[in-house]
Design a protein around this motif. Sequence first.
Motif, PDB file in Angstrom:
ATOM      1  N   SER A  85      45.072  46.884  43.241  1.00 20.10           N
ATOM      2  CA  SER A  85      45.697  45.840  44.042  1.00 20.10           C
ATOM      3  C   SER A  85      44.773  44.620  44.041  1.00 20.10           C
ATOM      4  CB  SER A  85      45.937  46.326  45.473  1.00 20.10           C
ATOM      5  OG  SER A  85      44.707  46.636  46.079  1.00 20.10           O
ATOM      6  N   VAL A  86      45.277  43.550  43.482  1.00 24.90           N
ATOM      7  CA  VAL A  86      44.475  42.335  43.362  1.00 24.90           C
ATOM      8  C   VAL A  86      44.879  41.372  44.465  1.00 24.90           C
ATOM      9  CG1 VAL A  86      43.890  40.405  41.850  1.00 24.90           C
ATOM     10  CG2 VAL A  86      44.339  42.646  40.868  1.00 24.90           C
ATOM     11  N   SER A  87      43.915  40.924  45.227  1.00 32.22           N
ATOM     12  CA  SER A  87      44.208  39.992  46.306  1.00 32.22           C
ATOM     13  C   SER A  87      44.411  38.599  45.741  1.00 32.22           C
ATOM     14  CB  SER A  87      43.070  39.995  47.326  1.00 32.22           C
ATOM     15  OG  SER A  87      41.932  39.373  46.771  1.00 32.22           O
ATOM     16  N   PRO A  88      45.107  37.738  46.482  1.00 35.03           N
ATOM     17  CA  PRO A  88      45.303  36.359  46.023  1.00 35.03           C
ATOM     18  C   PRO A  88      43.973  35.621  45.798  1.00 35.03           C
ATOM     19  CG  PRO A  88      46.731  36.833  47.889  1.00 35.03           C
ATOM     20  CD  PRO A  88      45.828  38.010  47.714  1.00 35.03           C
ATOM     21  N   MET A  89      42.958  35.956  46.594  1.00 37.60           N
ATOM     22  CA  MET A  89      41.642  35.332  46.439  1.00 37.60           C
ATOM     23  C   MET A  89      41.063  35.669  45.071  1.00 37.60           C
ATOM     24  SD  MET A  89      39.513  33.486  48.184  1.00 37.60           S
ATOM     25  CE  MET A  89      38.094  33.438  49.218  1.00 37.60           C
ATOM     26  N   ASP A  90      41.205  36.944  44.642  1.00 33.88           N
ATOM     27  CA  ASP A  90      40.693  37.366  43.338  1.00 33.88           C
ATOM     28  C   ASP A  90      41.427  36.662  42.203  1.00 33.88           C
ATOM     29  OD1 ASP A  90      38.895  39.055  44.573  1.00 33.88           O
ATOM     30  OD2 ASP A  90      40.188  40.821  44.387  1.00 33.88           O
ATOM     31  N   GLU A  91      42.740  36.497  42.350  1.00 32.98           N
ATOM     32  CA  GLU A  91      43.523  35.808  41.318  1.00 32.98           C
ATOM     33  C   GLU A  91      43.075  34.355  41.192  1.00 32.98           C
ATOM     34  OE1 GLU A  91      47.683  36.228  42.114  1.00 32.98           O
ATOM     35  OE2 GLU A  91      47.597  38.414  41.977  1.00 32.98           O
ATOM     36  N   LYS A  92      42.835  33.720  42.320  1.00 27.64           N
ATOM     37  CA  LYS A  92      42.383  32.332  42.301  1.00 27.64           C
ATOM     38  C   LYS A  92      41.002  32.226  41.662  1.00 27.64           C
ATOM     39  CE  LYS A  92      45.008  30.966  46.382  1.00 27.64           C
ATOM     40  NZ  LYS A  92      44.925  30.519  47.778  1.00 27.64           N
ATOM     41  N   GLU A  93      40.119  33.170  41.995  1.00 26.71           N
ATOM     42  CA  GLU A  93      38.786  33.171  41.389  1.00 26.71           C
ATOM     43  C   GLU A  93      38.870  33.377  39.879  1.00 26.71           C
ATOM     44  OE1 GLU A  93      36.083  35.866  43.311  1.00 26.71           O
ATOM     45  OE2 GLU A  93      36.439  34.975  45.277  1.00 26.71           O
ATOM     46  N   GLU A  94      39.801  34.214  39.457  1.00 23.49           N
ATOM     47  CA  GLU A  94      39.972  34.441  38.021  1.00 23.49           C
ATOM     48  C   GLU A  94      40.444  33.163  37.315  1.00 23.49           C
ATOM     49  OE1 GLU A  94      42.551  37.239  35.000  1.00 23.49           O
ATOM     50  OE2 GLU A  94      42.263  37.919  37.057  1.00 23.49           O
ATOM     51  N   VAL A  95      41.373  32.448  37.919  1.00 29.21           N
ATOM     52  CA  VAL A  95      41.873  31.200  37.335  1.00 29.21           C
ATOM     53  C   VAL A  95      40.751  30.170  37.260  1.00 29.21           C
ATOM     54  CG1 VAL A  95      43.423  29.241  37.732  1.00 29.21           C
ATOM     55  CG2 VAL A  95      44.264  31.578  38.015  1.00 29.21           C
ATOM     56  N   VAL A  96      40.006  30.036  38.331  1.00 30.24           N
ATOM     57  CA  VAL A  96      38.895  29.076  38.364  1.00 30.24           C
ATOM     58  C   VAL A  96      37.803  29.512  37.383  1.00 30.24           C
ATOM     59  CG1 VAL A  96      37.064  28.102  39.808  1.00 30.24           C
ATOM     60  CG2 VAL A  96      39.387  28.280  40.696  1.00 30.24           C
ATOM     61  N   GLY A  97      37.547  30.814  37.305  1.00 29.73           N
ATOM     62  CA  GLY A  97      36.557  31.327  36.359  1.00 29.73           C
ATOM     63  C   GLY A  97      36.929  31.028  34.915  1.00 29.73           C
ATOM     64  N   LYS A  98      38.200  31.186  34.581  1.00 32.24           N
ATOM     65  CA  LYS A  98      38.659  30.858  33.224  1.00 32.24           C
ATOM     66  C   LYS A  98      38.512  29.370  32.949  1.00 32.24           C
ATOM     67  CE  LYS A  98      41.754  34.710  32.398  1.00 32.24           C
ATOM     68  NZ  LYS A  98      43.115  35.169  32.121  1.00 32.24           N
ATOM     69  N   TRP A  99      38.822  28.553  33.944  1.00 36.95           N
ATOM     70  CA  TRP A  99      38.641  27.100  33.770  1.00 36.95           C
ATOM     71  C   TRP A  99      37.172  26.774  33.523  1.00 36.95           C
ATOM     72  CZ3 TRP A  99      35.766  23.439  36.341  1.00 36.95           C
ATOM     73  CH2 TRP A  99      36.017  22.106  36.004  1.00 36.95           C
ATOM     74  N   LEU A 100      36.286  27.397  34.292  1.00 33.65           N
ATOM     75  CA  LEU A 100      34.846  27.170  34.106  1.00 33.65           C
ATOM     76  C   LEU A 100      34.391  27.587  32.711  1.00 33.65           C
ATOM     77  CD1 LEU A 100      33.388  28.343  37.534  1.00 33.65           C
ATOM     78  CD2 LEU A 100      33.029  26.098  36.493  1.00 33.65           C
ATOM     79  N   SER A 101      34.839  28.746  32.256  1.00 31.05           N
ATOM     80  CA  SER A 101      34.387  29.234  30.949  1.00 31.05           C
ATOM     81  C   SER A 101      34.920  28.376  29.812  1.00 31.05           C
ATOM     82  CB  SER A 101      34.794  30.684  30.749  1.00 31.05           C
ATOM     83  OG  SER A 101      36.198  30.799  30.665  1.00 31.05           O
ATOM     84  N   PHE A 124      38.681  24.759  46.461  1.00 34.07           N
ATOM     85  CA  PHE A 124      38.968  24.308  45.099  1.00 34.07           C
ATOM     86  C   PHE A 124      39.485  25.507  44.310  1.00 34.07           C
ATOM     87  CE2 PHE A 124      35.591  21.524  46.685  1.00 34.07           C
ATOM     88  CZ  PHE A 124      36.213  20.296  46.546  1.00 34.07           C
ATOM     89  N   ASP A 125      40.744  25.880  44.589  1.00 32.35           N
ATOM     90  CA  ASP A 125      41.268  27.135  44.074  1.00 32.35           C
ATOM     91  C   ASP A 125      42.150  26.993  42.834  1.00 32.35           C
ATOM     92  OD1 ASP A 125      43.288  25.851  45.379  1.00 32.35           O
ATOM     93  OD2 ASP A 125      43.746  27.493  46.753  1.00 32.35           O
ATOM     94  N   SER A 126      42.134  25.822  42.227  1.00 28.94           N
ATOM     95  CA  SER A 126      42.890  25.624  40.989  1.00 28.94           C
ATOM     96  C   SER A 126      42.187  24.555  40.155  1.00 28.94           C
ATOM     97  CB  SER A 126      44.315  25.172  41.304  1.00 28.94           C
ATOM     98  OG  SER A 126      44.301  23.859  41.844  1.00 28.94           O
ATOM     99  N   PRO A 127      42.428  24.584  38.849  1.00 26.05           N
ATOM    100  CA  PRO A 127      41.837  23.533  38.001  1.00 26.05           C
ATOM    101  C   PRO A 127      42.251  22.132  38.445  1.00 26.05           C
ATOM    102  CG  PRO A 127      42.609  25.331  36.631  1.00 26.05           C
ATOM    103  CD  PRO A 127      43.065  25.626  38.045  1.00 26.05           C
ATOM    104  N   PHE A 128      43.499  21.998  38.938  1.00 27.03           N
ATOM    105  CA  PHE A 128      43.960  20.699  39.413  1.00 27.03           C
ATOM    106  C   PHE A 128      43.092  20.192  40.565  1.00 27.03           C
ATOM    107  CE2 PHE A 128      46.427  18.082  42.298  1.00 27.03           C
ATOM    108  CZ  PHE A 128      46.870  17.069  41.452  1.00 27.03           C
ATOM    109  N   MET A 129      42.816  21.066  41.519  1.00 26.46           N
ATOM    110  CA  MET A 129      41.990  20.659  42.671  1.00 26.46           C
ATOM    111  C   MET A 129      40.576  20.284  42.226  1.00 26.46           C
ATOM    112  SD  MET A 129      43.676  20.592  45.489  1.00 26.46           S
ATOM    113  CE  MET A 129      42.392  20.651  46.720  1.00 26.46           C
ATOM    114  N   ILE A 130      40.022  21.058  41.315  1.00 30.71           N
ATOM    115  CA  ILE A 130      38.664  20.771  40.842  1.00 30.71           C
ATOM    116  C   ILE A 130      38.630  19.432  40.120  1.00 30.71           C
ATOM    117  CG2 ILE A 130      36.844  21.516  39.258  1.00 30.71           C
ATOM    118  CD1 ILE A 130      37.752  24.423  39.845  1.00 30.71           C
ATOM    119  N   GLU A 131      39.558  19.229  39.194  1.00 40.35           N
ATOM    120  CA  GLU A 131      39.545  18.020  38.364  1.00 40.35           C
ATOM    121  C   GLU A 131      39.883  16.757  39.142  1.00 40.35           C
ATOM    122  OE1 GLU A 131      42.221  19.107  35.240  1.00 40.35           O
ATOM    123  OE2 GLU A 131      40.719  20.372  34.249  1.00 40.35           O
ATOM    124  N   ASN A 132      40.647  16.882  40.233  1.00 37.60           N
ATOM    125  CA  ASN A 132      41.096  15.687  40.946  1.00 37.60           C
ATOM    126  C   ASN A 132      40.404  15.429  42.281  1.00 37.60           C
ATOM    127  OD1 ASN A 132      43.261  14.666  39.171  1.00 37.60           O
ATOM    128  ND2 ASN A 132      44.080  16.710  39.526  1.00 37.60           N
TER     129      ASN A 132
END
Length: 156
Positions: A85-101, A124-132
């Motif tokens: 069971s993956v929490s929404p926090m983990d999914e967001k971290e995975e998306v941000v982690g992929k953006w970082l890599s 900053f839970d999405s690439p959009f938030m980080i970039e903007n």
Amino acid sequence: MRIPDGDHRATYLIYVKDGFRDRKDDYFDSRGSINARQSAEEQLDRMNYYHSIREQRESEKLTTRTILSGTLDDVSNKVTSSTSSVSPMDEKEEVVGKWLSKSIPHLHLDDINNYAHQFVKDGFDSPFMIENELQEEDLAFMKKAHKRAVLKVVCK
């Protein structure tokens, strides 16, 4: 000619033409003519040597990026498959982690995980938030060199 930069190529052509123009009146078998041919062969050897080094470095960079992106995908697949069971926090971290890599391919996996967790924690839970929305003071938790790399990506 195998000089990649156009300005360098033009400068080198002028240099070579001037060198041969100075010796145009030399006889084919004269000492000056023989020295000019030897000098030209040495320059070609050096140019080919440096070109081969440049090609080797580019090849190594591509290989390293391929290995790193494959490793990151393998790790993220293992993490995703190992958690039932993956929490929404983990999914967001995975998306941000992929953006970082993808944005900063030289980061180590530990740093990616730590930074992704902190980014999501700070909103900053999405690439959009980080970039903007990201500003320099939001990166106080990062290592200095990593902070600079992120700022370069965000400021583009």
